[in-house]
Design a protein around this motif. Sequence first.
Motif, mmCIF file in Angstrom:
data_model
loop_
_atom_site.group_PDB
_atom_site.id
_atom_site.type_symbol
_atom_site.label_atom_id
_atom_site.label_comp_id
_atom_site.label_asym_id
_atom_site.label_seq_id
_atom_site.Cartn_x
_atom_site.Cartn_y
_atom_site.Cartn_z
ATOM 1 N N ILE A 86 0.830 -1.101 -0.236
ATOM 2 C CA ILE A 86 0.029 0.025 0.099
ATOM 3 C C ILE A 86 0.932 1.264 0.016
ATOM 4 C CG2 ILE A 86 -1.579 1.357 1.312
ATOM 5 C CD1 ILE A 86 -2.714 -1.416 2.566
ATOM 6 N N VAL A 87 0.407 2.297 -0.768
ATOM 7 C CA VAL A 87 1.299 3.360 -0.739
ATOM 8 C C VAL A 87 0.382 4.600 -0.388
ATOM 9 C CG1 VAL A 87 2.700 2.948 -2.610
ATOM 10 C CG2 VAL A 87 0.741 3.989 -3.157
ATOM 11 N N VAL A 88 0.983 5.657 0.378
ATOM 12 C CA VAL A 88 0.309 6.707 0.925
ATOM 13 C C VAL A 88 0.752 8.076 0.140
ATOM 14 C CG1 VAL A 88 -0.071 7.969 3.025
ATOM 15 C CG2 VAL A 88 0.445 5.565 3.342
ATOM 16 N N TYR A 89 -0.337 8.897 -0.065
ATOM 17 C CA TYR A 89 -0.190 10.154 -0.668
ATOM 18 C C TYR A 89 -0.793 11.221 0.079
ATOM 19 C CZ TYR A 89 1.169 8.690 -5.411
ATOM 20 O OH TYR A 89 1.950 8.059 -6.477
ATOM 21 N N ARG A 90 -0.555 12.305 -0.142
ATOM 22 C CA ARG A 90 -0.901 13.451 0.921
ATOM 23 C C ARG A 90 -1.252 14.596 0.202
ATOM 24 N NH1 ARG A 90 2.345 13.992 5.858
ATOM 25 N NH2 ARG A 90 4.006 14.258 4.452
ATOM 26 N N SER A 91 -2.194 15.560 0.327
ATOM 27 C CA SER A 91 -2.512 16.663 -0.200
ATOM 28 C C SER A 91 -2.755 17.751 0.625
ATOM 29 C CB SER A 91 -3.587 16.835 -1.422
ATOM 30 O OG SER A 91 -3.963 17.866 -1.725
ATOM 31 N N PRO A 92 -2.460 19.145 0.584
ATOM 32 C CA PRO A 92 -3.001 20.197 1.549
ATOM 33 C C PRO A 92 -4.097 20.785 1.114
ATOM 34 C CG PRO A 92 -1.500 21.165 -0.033
ATOM 35 C CD PRO A 92 -1.496 19.788 -0.320
ATOM 36 N N ASP A 101 -3.671 19.179 -5.245
ATOM 37 C CA ASP A 101 -2.026 18.876 -5.530
ATOM 38 C C ASP A 101 -1.444 17.719 -4.494
ATOM 39 O OD1 ASP A 101 -1.624 20.850 -7.675
ATOM 40 O OD2 ASP A 101 -1.308 22.032 -5.981
ATOM 41 N N TRP A 102 -1.409 16.553 -5.123
ATOM 42 C CA TRP A 102 -0.957 15.380 -4.345
ATOM 43 C C TRP A 102 0.402 15.011 -4.603
ATOM 44 C CZ3 TRP A 102 -4.492 12.635 -1.155
ATOM 45 C CH2 TRP A 102 -5.750 13.098 -1.257
ATOM 46 N N GLU A 103 1.011 14.527 -3.513
ATOM 47 C CA GLU A 103 2.513 13.729 -3.556
ATOM 48 C C GLU A 103 2.657 12.614 -2.919
ATOM 49 O OE1 GLU A 103 5.069 16.388 -1.247
ATOM 50 O OE2 GLU A 103 4.090 16.336 0.806
ATOM 51 N N PHE A 104 3.594 11.980 -3.288
ATOM 52 C CA PHE A 104 3.730 10.602 -2.850
ATOM 53 C C PHE A 104 4.499 10.726 -1.654
ATOM 54 C CE2 PHE A 104 6.647 6.984 -2.098
ATOM 55 C CZ PHE A 104 5.986 6.141 -2.182
ATOM 56 N N VAL A 105 4.061 10.146 -0.332
ATOM 57 C CA VAL A 105 4.626 10.118 1.010
ATOM 58 C C VAL A 105 5.658 9.113 1.207
ATOM 59 C CG1 VAL A 105 4.106 10.504 3.291
ATOM 60 C CG2 VAL A 105 2.687 11.745 1.817
ATOM 61 N N SER A 106 4.971 7.828 1.247
ATOM 62 C CA SER A 106 5.633 6.723 1.557
ATOM 63 C C SER A 106 4.882 5.579 1.130
ATOM 64 C CB SER A 106 5.838 6.804 3.156
ATOM 65 O OG SER A 106 6.482 5.836 3.777
ATOM 66 N N GLU A 107 5.290 4.418 1.243
ATOM 67 C CA GLU A 107 4.913 3.168 1.249
ATOM 68 C C GLU A 107 4.354 2.848 2.642
ATOM 69 O OE1 GLU A 107 6.634 -1.374 0.401
ATOM 70 O OE2 GLU A 107 6.651 -0.029 -1.425
ATOM 71 N N LEU A 108 3.506 2.247 2.965
ATOM 72 C CA LEU A 108 3.040 1.669 4.320
ATOM 73 C C LEU A 108 3.897 0.539 4.874
ATOM 74 C CD1 LEU A 108 0.638 1.989 6.577
ATOM 75 C CD2 LEU A 108 -0.306 -0.057 5.319
ATOM 76 N N LYS A 109 4.516 0.672 5.893
ATOM 77 C CA LYS A 109 5.626 -0.203 6.388
ATOM 78 C C LYS A 109 4.853 -0.919 7.294
ATOM 79 C CE LYS A 109 9.180 3.408 6.061
ATOM 80 N NZ LYS A 109 8.022 4.557 5.501
ATOM 81 N N LEU A 165 -4.425 -4.525 12.892
ATOM 82 C CA LEU A 165 -4.806 -3.824 13.834
ATOM 83 C C LEU A 165 -3.559 -3.316 14.789
ATOM 84 C CD1 LEU A 165 -7.496 -2.859 15.352
ATOM 85 C CD2 LEU A 165 -7.295 -4.980 16.899
ATOM 86 N N GLY A 166 -3.303 -2.111 14.816
ATOM 87 C CA GLY A 166 -2.330 -1.581 15.928
ATOM 88 C C GLY A 166 -2.249 -0.195 16.001
ATOM 89 N N THR A 167 -0.781 0.373 15.692
ATOM 90 C CA THR A 167 -0.729 1.835 15.970
ATOM 91 C C THR A 167 -0.118 2.313 14.686
ATOM 92 O OG1 THR A 167 -0.696 1.550 18.271
ATOM 93 C CG2 THR A 167 0.155 3.640 17.202
ATOM 94 N N LEU A 168 -0.350 3.373 14.011
ATOM 95 C CA LEU A 168 0.088 3.812 12.796
ATOM 96 C C LEU A 168 0.762 5.233 13.095
ATOM 97 C CD1 LEU A 168 0.523 3.733 9.724
ATOM 98 C CD2 LEU A 168 -1.477 4.867 9.287
ATOM 99 N N ASP A 169 2.303 5.207 12.856
ATOM 100 C CA ASP A 169 2.868 6.461 12.781
ATOM 101 C C ASP A 169 2.795 7.192 11.821
ATOM 102 O OD1 ASP A 169 5.011 8.486 12.688
ATOM 103 O OD2 ASP A 169 6.292 7.326 14.280
ATOM 104 N N LYS A 170 2.004 8.327 11.734
ATOM 105 C CA LYS A 170 1.630 9.171 10.737
ATOM 106 C C LYS A 170 2.841 10.097 10.084
ATOM 107 C CE LYS A 170 -3.126 8.703 11.794
ATOM 108 N NZ LYS A 170 -4.334 9.477 12.485
ATOM 109 N N GLU A 171 3.826 10.023 10.529
ATOM 110 C CA GLU A 171 4.834 10.654 10.095
ATOM 111 C C GLU A 171 5.594 9.809 9.191
ATOM 112 O OE1 GLU A 171 5.590 13.982 9.873
ATOM 113 O OE2 GLU A 171 3.594 14.233 11.214
ATOM 114 N N THR A 172 5.879 8.453 9.654
ATOM 115 C CA THR A 172 6.965 7.839 8.963
ATOM 116 C C THR A 172 5.974 6.510 8.213
ATOM 117 O OG1 THR A 172 7.064 6.037 10.846
ATOM 118 C CG2 THR A 172 8.886 7.972 10.597
ATOM 119 N N PHE A 173 4.675 6.531 8.671
ATOM 120 C CA PHE A 173 3.782 5.326 8.165
ATOM 121 C C PHE A 173 4.301 4.154 8.286
ATOM 122 C CE2 PHE A 173 2.207 9.249 6.285
ATOM 123 C CZ PHE A 173 0.877 8.898 6.355
ATOM 124 N N GLN A 174 4.990 3.864 9.366
ATOM 125 C CA GLN A 174 5.380 2.470 9.992
ATOM 126 C C GLN A 174 4.052 2.204 10.926
ATOM 127 O OE1 GLN A 174 8.574 0.868 9.688
ATOM 128 N NE2 GLN A 174 7.110 -0.629 10.558
#
Length: 489
Positions: free
Chosen positions: A192-198, A202-210, A258-267
């Motif tokens: 799964i990959v993550v994108y973000r937009s303000p 305009d959308w930018e690639f952020v990270s792969e979900l780790k 099910l768990g905890t997602l770090d929304k800066e690193t997407f780990q």
Amino acid sequence: MEWTREMRYRKLSDVPEEEYLKLLDETDRAPWRQHFHIQPPTGLLNDPNGFVYYKGEYHLFYQWFPLGAVHGVKYWYHLTSHDLVTFKAHGAALAPDTTFDSHGVYSGSAIVVDEQLHVVYTGNHRTADWERIPYQLVAVLTSQDFVKREQPIIKGPHTGYTEHFRDPKVWFDNGSYFAVIGAQRLDQTGTIVVYRSPDFKDWEFVSELKTDYTDFGYMWECPDYFELDGHDVILFCPQGVEADGEQYKNIHQSGYLLGTLDKETFQMTHGDFIELDHGFDFYAPQTTLAEDGRRLLIGWMGLPDTAYPTDAYNWANCLTIPRELTVEDGRLRQRPLKEWQKRRGTVETAEGYAMKHNIKLHPYEGNCYELLVDIIENESTEFYIELRVSKKESTLLSYNQRERRFTLDRSESGQLAGDEDTRRSVVLEHDLRHIQVFMDESSIEIFLNHGERVMTARIFPAGDARGIRTSTESGQVYFKFTKYQLLQH
């Protein structure tokens, strides 16, 4: 009939009205049509999409190929509801009518931005050489129709991923918009990959979900992210996972972390991947928030690359009833939407002991009902409940007390779907005390111990398969049955 590429990519706009009206009539008269599940007016239904609450009503879409029970050029069929019990059909809302979605309106989601309903979806485009190019597209609901933005928000797959790059699920969090997209890496593994937009433009690639699942199937479809009861939840559908005992026995799987997602690193720190449904026919679920904040789920009651008896009549598949999600004992629990009690009509009850020799408890009539089974006392090694019973057919539910193993066996349920594998089993964490069944003309949804486990299946019995009976292997069981005839709307 063999479906050629040209036939699969024939668009509804190219079909004479007389031909389509004939197809509608044939579908309406076809066998195994459902009474209270969402099903296509013609053709093939698959993934639920764009599930959202907006201005006093729910919007729900599904992928749709109108002309037959095959995967061809896809549309989005649109439904609305005030309570998710009765629905109003609006027909095709999104059609494959631009360069970017020329070969299909693929799956996606919906979100309210600046008080307007936006849908975000994958457009499937094929070049003259049949090369696939996926585009992530946006359409906005106006007073009359959905208007597509002229340009994609994401063009093609990100570097390092194949053409299998689809199914955006969007949400808003802490001042930004996010999207998760199902993807396949160049090494043929799913992720799964993550994108973000303000600003949702305009959308930018952020990270792969780790996650810990770095080599778990060749493609992950239909991702979903949400927070629930203090936990982060990721839903997705991994393709190409090999069976492991009673796990992963369907052609493709559907489950969650099910768990905890770090929304800066997407780990994500998480437990094991857990299947959402332990039956035969469940895939591509999508969730939304109810008006009152409950997390609701609807799934496709079907699977890709699976043949069903209804295919011969040019229609296939339906959606599950809506389910409410909670987190209990470290797992997702699914319960039927409580509003569905509005559908309850005439009630019948039966109570008593089931013993050896296959004693029949009650001669229930009718094929569409909600059945509640309370197990008051259980002294048996194994008991059996048969539904949709006739002289030749029955759908068998069994429970082994020692192993806490519940089994759904559709080997004698009538015509078979898919391959010859006709049994699914699940081991419960607690003794079985409650079974809730939703039976429609050609489906069964089973909720065990108030949603501790769920099993969903299509069945295709003859019309005279109506009875219910019980028996035990040894010992006796004291049951209480409550059956509601379900009102059709």
